[in-house]
Design an enzyme around this catalytic site. Structure first.
Site, PDB file in Angstrom:
ATOM      1  N   TYR A   1       0.701  -1.316   0.033  1.00  0.00           N
ATOM      2  CA  TYR A   1      -0.189  -0.114  -0.018  1.00  0.00           C
ATOM      3  C   TYR A   1       0.742   1.343   0.055  1.00  0.00           C
ATOM      4  O   TYR A   1       0.356   2.511  -0.001  1.00  0.00           O
ATOM      5  CB  TYR A   1      -0.964   0.004   1.228  1.00  0.00           C
ATOM      6  CG  TYR A   1      -1.819  -1.226   1.222  1.00  0.00           C
ATOM      7  CD1 TYR A   1      -3.142  -1.245   0.419  1.00  0.00           C
ATOM      8  CD2 TYR A   1      -1.792  -2.328   2.001  1.00  0.00           C
ATOM      9  CE1 TYR A   1      -3.798  -2.123   0.292  1.00  0.00           C
ATOM     10  CE2 TYR A   1      -2.677  -3.296   1.950  1.00  0.00           C
ATOM     11  CZ  TYR A   1      -3.817  -3.393   1.269  1.00  0.00           C
ATOM     12  OH  TYR A   1      -4.612  -4.488   0.963  1.00  0.00           O
TER      13      TYR A   1
ATOM     14  N   TYR B   1     -11.385  -0.946   0.494  1.00  0.00           N
ATOM     15  CA  TYR B   1     -11.422  -0.734   2.107  1.00  0.00           C
ATOM     16  C   TYR B   1     -10.176   0.085   2.284  1.00  0.00           C
ATOM     17  O   TYR B   1     -10.071   0.927   3.453  1.00  0.00           O
ATOM     18  CB  TYR B   1     -11.492  -2.123   2.778  1.00  0.00           C
ATOM     19  CG  TYR B   1     -10.294  -2.649   3.241  1.00  0.00           C
ATOM     20  CD1 TYR B   1      -9.639  -3.483   2.303  1.00  0.00           C
ATOM     21  CD2 TYR B   1      -9.973  -2.294   4.527  1.00  0.00           C
ATOM     22  CE1 TYR B   1      -8.588  -4.171   2.770  1.00  0.00           C
ATOM     23  CE2 TYR B   1      -8.730  -3.075   5.066  1.00  0.00           C
ATOM     24  CZ  TYR B   1      -8.175  -3.875   4.085  1.00  0.00           C
ATOM     25  OH  TYR B   1      -6.905  -4.556   4.416  1.00  0.00           O
ATOM     26  N   ARG B   2      -9.366   0.208   1.434  1.00  0.00           N
ATOM     27  CA  ARG B   2      -7.920   0.520   1.657  1.00  0.00           C
ATOM     28  C   ARG B   2      -7.205   0.668   0.665  1.00  0.00           C
ATOM     29  O   ARG B   2      -7.329  -0.288  -0.509  1.00  0.00           O
ATOM     30  CB  ARG B   2      -7.229  -0.348   2.782  1.00  0.00           C
ATOM     31  CG  ARG B   2      -5.966  -0.129   3.154  1.00  0.00           C
ATOM     32  CD  ARG B   2      -5.430  -1.479   3.940  1.00  0.00           C
ATOM     33  NE  ARG B   2      -4.215  -1.113   4.518  1.00  0.00           N
ATOM     34  CZ  ARG B   2      -3.590  -2.175   5.153  1.00  0.00           C
ATOM     35  NH1 ARG B   2      -4.218  -3.254   5.729  1.00  0.00           N
ATOM     36  NH2 ARG B   2      -2.346  -2.128   5.933  1.00  0.00           N
TER      37      ARG B   2
END
Ligand code: ADP
Length: 519
Positions: free
Chosen positions: A91, A464-465
């Protein structure tokens, strides 16, 4: 990597800010060489690391030092990007969204301030890793369990702030947050929940406090720097009972979700099981070149050979019941009956009782083995995660699975997916594993990511992310009423952070002065 300045800041002022930081933390904790900057870059980047180059990093050791750094950052308009341990792999890792931002590395603040055995909670600093807390509980024989993500290299606080999850009944880590201490972008210190009472008796016991409840406003946001966090921990159960099964066909995930969803909703299953395809396991134990060296995605017949060799199903399900032995046995019967409608296979049963070795218990035992998977393609491995949330039905899950797999095949990446079942939703994590040195491959992965965001948005699914490079794309999919939510977030942002110094661009939220940077 040479110095990249943040927007609005001259080299002279940037240097002045770094000198002032050194006055607070000591020279050795201002990290501003090329090598230092390299350390804080996105180490798994799919060819886009140069879009997120840190200007430097600074490592405070106390709340007062954090406050002093924030005040200096305001003076020079130098943006800061707080990290806890910076292992947000897939991420963006430790890197900031906006190049030139100074990484505020809170890893030195790693005290476990309190563990309350009786009420199952703790108060910790951001640098406390999953391994640190686990070791503390074990060494002190405290019968409380944590829930850890698949790769547990990072921190408890960082993971909860990103809505990461593990697989025990306390797996939704952000839900365990109870009370925070936060340095606001102005440098002011606040405590949330009942911690706002100077002598609170319930800071880690009662989440809401009085009036608006702020904890979740600091989750996946750029409104504050979390310097302490209260977390609820799970009391060690009397027993656990694991039920493992391998499903042979790609479409089996559909009926499995339909059977498990009501059991998850009504509390027969208290944890959120993850149904993952077998590449998750194969990639941690072998390399692709052992099986196949073609350019396209691994063909289904080769995959069958891999499954046979490792004795895996197409999907692998690990369910775990936690609590009293008798209740677990009763719940196991209910789950077995539900599965018997679709398969003659029996579950492999794993039983654990208090006092047995913790490794087999289903407690959150930290491990970094999951990182092995990045070697799948060879070269310098990396991965990125595309993670939409769906309703928990076979219709949604199968449609999403087939459309994602097809997209992977179009660009020649091997499908790697899992569906984690929460009470009322399924989180579908899809990893793309690549060789970072292969720019043709990483270029295709970046294009695929944008396509997947758009495909999901058409179906009404959001992530969600997400990875730094797609924070704007995902934020823009929340378009109801002309992006009213984004406008609300940015109104709050401007009120709290008029100089725009805290994590500009995080989750697509930009301060007024830097909105032109939106991708
Ligand atoms: P981990 O410690 O699990 O490796 P990171 O430190 O990489 O997690 O944190 C992930 C993201 O969460 C960061 O990039 C940052 O946006 C946010 N974050 C982490 N820690 C804090 C904190 N203490 N305060 C505010 N935001 C944070």
């Amino acid at each position: 990597m040479g110095l990249v300045l943040p927007p609005r800041v001259s080299e002279k002022n940037f240097q002045k800010a770094l000198d002032a930081f050194a006055g607070v933390v000591g020279k050795q904790w201002v990290l501003a060489t090329d090598e230092d900057r390299g350390t804080y870059m996105d180490i798994y980047a799919a060819g886009d690391a140069d879009q997120h180059i840190p200007g430097a990093a600074v490592g405070p050791q106390s709340v007062e030092e954090v406050q002093a750094i924030v005040r200096i950052a305001n003076e020079y308009k130098v943006p800061l990007w707080p990290i806890s341990r910076g292992k947000n792999l897939g991420y963006g890792a430790a890197a900031p969204e906006l190049s030139g931002t100074v990484v505020l590395d809170l890893g030195r603040m790693k005290r476990i301030l309190d563990v309350n055995e009786r009420f199952g909670c703790c108060l910790i600093e951001p640098g406390v890793g999953f391994f640190d807390l686990f070791n503390h509980l074990q060494e002190n024989k405290i019968p409380l369990w944590m829930s850890v993500p698949a790769n547990a290299w990072g921190s408890v606080v960082g993971n909860a702030l990103e809505r990461g999850y593990g697989y025990t009944p306390y797996g939704d880590n952000t839900r365990n947050i109870c009370g925070m201490e936060v340095v606001l972008p102005s440098g002011e210190l606040v405590r949330t929940g009942t911690g706002a009472m100077a002598n609170s008796a319930c800071w880690q016991l009662f989440k809401y406090g009085y009036g608006p409840s702020w904890d979740q406003l600091f989750v996946q946001s750029n409104f504050g720097i979390v310097t302490k966090m209260g977390m609820w921990l799970m009391p060690e159960p009397e027993a656990t009972l694991g039920l493992n099964m391998q499903l042979p066909n790609p479409d089996d995930v559909g009926w499995a979700v339909d059977e498990l969803a009501p059991l998850r909703l009504n509390g027969v299953l208290l944890q959120s099981p993850s149904i993952g395809n077998s590449l998750r396991i194969a990639a941690s134990q072998s390399q692709r070149s052992q099986w196949y060296d073609g350019d396209g995605a691994m063909p289904d017949d080769v995959l069958r050979q891999v499954l046979q060799k490792f004795d895996l199903g197409w999907w692998n399900i690990n369910l775990r019941l936690y609590g009293y032995d008798e209740v677990n046995e009763a719940h196991a019967r209910i789950i077995k009956d539900a599965f018997a409608k679709h398969t003659k296979q029996e579950f492999q049963v794993v039983k654990w009782h208090r006092g047995d070795p913790i490794a087999d218990s289903g407690a959150g035992v930290p491990s970094t083995n999951a990182l092995q998977i990045v070697n799948w393609r060879g070269g310098r491995g990396g991965h990125i995660g595309f993670s939409p949330v769906l309703p928990p039905t076979s219709e949604h899950v199968l449609k999403q699975f087939h459309s994602t797999k097809k997209r992977y095949e179009e660009i020649g990446v091997d499908y790697y997916g899992s569906f984690t079942l929460f009470e009322r939703s399924v989180t579908n994590i899809n990893l793309m594993i690549y060789d970072r040195g292969n720019s043709a491959m990483t270029g295709k992965v970046r294009a695929l990511f944008k396509t997947l965001v758009a495909d999901a948005a058409k179906e009404g699914y959001s992530e969600y992310r997400t990875h730094l490079s797609y924070m704007d794309d995902v934020a823009l999919t929340f378009g109801y009423n002309n992006h009213a939510l984004l406008r609300l977030n940015e109104t709050v942002k401007d009120a709290l952070d008029p100089n725009g110094i805290l994590a500009p661009g995080k989750q697509g939220i930009w301060p007024k002065a830097l909105r032109t940077e939106r991708a």
